[in-house]
Design a protein around this motif. Structure first.
Motif, short mmCIF file in Angstrom:
data_model
loop_
_atom_site.label_atom_id
_atom_site.label_comp_id
_atom_site.label_asym_id
_atom_site.label_seq_id
_atom_site.Cartn_x
_atom_site.Cartn_y
_atom_site.Cartn_z
N LEU A 7 -6.72 -24.20 -37.61
CA LEU A 7 -5.42 -23.66 -37.22
C LEU A 7 -5.65 -22.49 -36.28
N ALA A 8 -5.12 -22.60 -35.07
CA ALA A 8 -5.23 -21.53 -34.09
C ALA A 8 -3.84 -21.02 -33.77
N THR A 9 -3.58 -19.75 -34.04
CA THR A 9 -2.28 -19.16 -33.77
C THR A 9 -2.44 -18.10 -32.70
N LEU A 10 -1.66 -18.22 -31.63
CA LEU A 10 -1.79 -17.34 -30.48
C LEU A 10 -0.44 -16.69 -30.23
N LEU A 11 -0.40 -15.37 -30.11
CA LEU A 11 0.86 -14.68 -29.92
C LEU A 11 0.67 -13.55 -28.92
N ALA A 12 1.53 -13.50 -27.93
CA ALA A 12 1.47 -12.41 -26.95
C ALA A 12 2.86 -11.84 -26.79
N PHE A 13 2.99 -10.51 -26.69
CA PHE A 13 4.29 -9.87 -26.49
C PHE A 13 4.10 -8.68 -25.57
N MET A 107 0.06 -16.02 -19.95
CA MET A 107 -0.38 -15.76 -21.32
C MET A 107 -1.89 -15.94 -21.40
N ARG A 108 -2.59 -14.93 -21.82
CA ARG A 108 -4.03 -15.05 -22.03
C ARG A 108 -4.25 -15.63 -23.42
N LEU A 109 -4.91 -16.80 -23.48
CA LEU A 109 -5.06 -17.53 -24.73
C LEU A 109 -6.51 -17.50 -25.20
N ALA A 110 -6.68 -17.50 -26.51
CA ALA A 110 -8.00 -17.57 -27.12
C ALA A 110 -7.86 -18.21 -28.49
N ASP A 111 -8.94 -18.80 -28.97
CA ASP A 111 -8.95 -19.45 -30.27
C ASP A 111 -9.59 -18.51 -31.28
N PRO A 112 -8.81 -17.92 -32.20
CA PRO A 112 -9.39 -16.97 -33.16
C PRO A 112 -10.35 -17.62 -34.14
N SER A 113 -10.30 -18.96 -34.25
CA SER A 113 -11.20 -19.65 -35.18
C SER A 113 -12.57 -19.90 -34.56
N VAL A 233 16.54 -6.83 -13.58
CA VAL A 233 16.09 -6.90 -14.97
C VAL A 233 16.12 -8.35 -15.43
N ALA A 234 15.00 -8.84 -15.96
CA ALA A 234 14.92 -10.24 -16.40
C ALA A 234 14.10 -10.33 -17.68
N LEU A 235 14.49 -11.28 -18.53
CA LEU A 235 13.78 -11.54 -19.77
C LEU A 235 13.00 -12.84 -19.62
N ASP A 236 11.69 -12.79 -19.85
CA ASP A 236 10.82 -13.96 -19.79
C ASP A 236 10.51 -14.45 -21.19
N LEU A 237 10.71 -15.75 -21.43
CA LEU A 237 10.37 -16.37 -22.70
C LEU A 237 9.50 -17.59 -22.42
N ARG A 238 8.40 -17.73 -23.13
CA ARG A 238 7.50 -18.87 -22.94
C ARG A 238 6.92 -19.28 -24.28
N GLY A 239 6.71 -20.57 -24.45
CA GLY A 239 6.15 -21.06 -25.69
C GLY A 239 5.37 -22.35 -25.47
N GLU A 263 -1.97 -25.85 -32.61
CA GLU A 263 -1.99 -24.65 -31.78
C GLU A 263 -0.56 -24.31 -31.36
N TRP A 264 -0.25 -23.04 -31.37
CA TRP A 264 1.01 -22.61 -30.79
C TRP A 264 0.87 -21.18 -30.25
N SER A 265 1.64 -20.91 -29.27
CA SER A 265 1.64 -19.57 -28.67
C SER A 265 3.05 -19.23 -28.26
N GLY A 266 3.36 -17.94 -28.25
CA GLY A 266 4.68 -17.49 -27.83
C GLY A 266 4.58 -16.20 -27.04
N TYR A 267 5.50 -16.01 -26.15
CA TYR A 267 5.48 -14.82 -25.30
C TYR A 267 6.91 -14.38 -25.01
N ALA A 268 7.13 -13.09 -25.03
CA ALA A 268 8.40 -12.51 -24.62
C ALA A 268 8.11 -11.27 -23.80
#
Length: 287
Positions: A7-13, A107-113, A233-239, A263-268
């Motif tokens: 299980l790889a969980t990736l989160l960026a904010f 989004m900079r992604l990496a596998d914590p496992s 002003v803009a809000l960016d959402l990515r998943g 795997e999943w990742s989210g960004y705001a």
């Protein structure tokens, strides 16, 4: 039967940042702009070794996994333990597999496992990708010690019309089926796109004397949205999400063992246009 699960969980904010890492075409002179440096730089003005794969190059190569086309670029080597879905290591200029930074839509992604902390390219398929940049050579000043080998910057499709869609379907030997589709739109208030894909194959045996095929299946979805809240002003959402399952052989021969990976990742991010537009939020695509 043995069942393994990774299980790889990736989160960026980010609460405040400049425009996301991406590549665009300058409207004035048509020169390609390379943004793997975290800031737009004309390709002919940088001294680093960069390969830019646009939509035309990707279509011509007809890859299934992103590693299929990365392997064809200079300075990149790949090792994979069998068919699709098996352990995959990507190396740039001979650096360790964990010394290449992976960026998708900023989004900079990496596998914590992973023991090296790098990104696992096993389940990264073409999906809704529109552009790939491969920056070879040490970029540790900008990206940290993980970028000794280089940076792979991937950009997904952006909407160009009020409402648009795309779809692709492929089939082949070993009962292989690949399908992907996406839909999106742009307006004064919002740019958005949603995409999904599925891939399944009976595969091949990773053992030279094996008689049992090692199958693989994968489903994935992604989404992006740029919401313009006010002028400047803009809000960016990515998943991004993917769910994969692959068969593999035991140490002493064929077996019914398999593994699953999610795997999943989210960004705001909240963007502001600052310094007379030099740092500006996501822009509406041209009509």
């Amino acid at each position: 039967m043995r069942h393994t699960r990774t299980l790889a969980t990736l989160l960026a904010f980010s609460a405040l940042h400049a425009a996301p890492a991406r590549a665009e075409e300058d409207a004035a002179d048509g020169n390609i702009i390379v943004t793997a440096f975290r800031t737009p730089v004309a390709q002919e003005q940088n001294a680093s070794s960069v390969t830019v794969l646009d939509e035309a190059a990707i279509i011509q190569a007809q890859p299934i996994a992103v590693t299929d086309i990365l392997l064809r670029t200079p300075g990149v080597s790949l090792s994979r333990n069998g068919g699709y879905g098996t352990a995959t290591s990507l190396r740039v200029r001979g650096a360790d597999a964990g010394q290449t930074v992976m960026v998708i839509d900023g989004m900079r992604l990496a596998d914590p496992s992973a023991t090296s902390g790098g990104y696992g390219f096993t389940n990264l398929f073409l999906d809704d990708i529109d552009r790939i940049e491969i920056l070879r050579g040490p970029q540790s000043i900008l990206w940290g010690s993980d970028a000794i080998g280089g940076v792979v910057n991937v950009t997904t499709r952006r909407p160009q019309k009020a409402l648009e869609g795309s779809a692709a379907f492929e089939t082949g030997t070993h009962e292989t089926v690949s399908a992907r589709a996406g839909v999106g739109g742009t307006s004064e208030a919002i740019d958005w796109r949603l995409a999904g894909s599925t891939f399944t194959t009976n595969g091949i045996s990773a053992r030279a004397n094996g008689t049992e095929d090692d199958g693989y299946s994968r489903q994935a979805a992604s989404g992006t949205a740029t919401i313009r809240l006010a002028p400047g002003v803009a809000l960016d959402l990515r998943g991004y999400w993917s769910d994969a399952s692959n068969d593999f052989d035991a140490f002493n021969g064929d077996s019914a063992a398999f593994g699953t990976t999610q795997e999943w990742s989210g960004y705001a991010g909240l963007n502001f246009a600052l310094f007379d537009g030099k740092l500006e939020p996501g822009r509406r695509a041209p009509d």
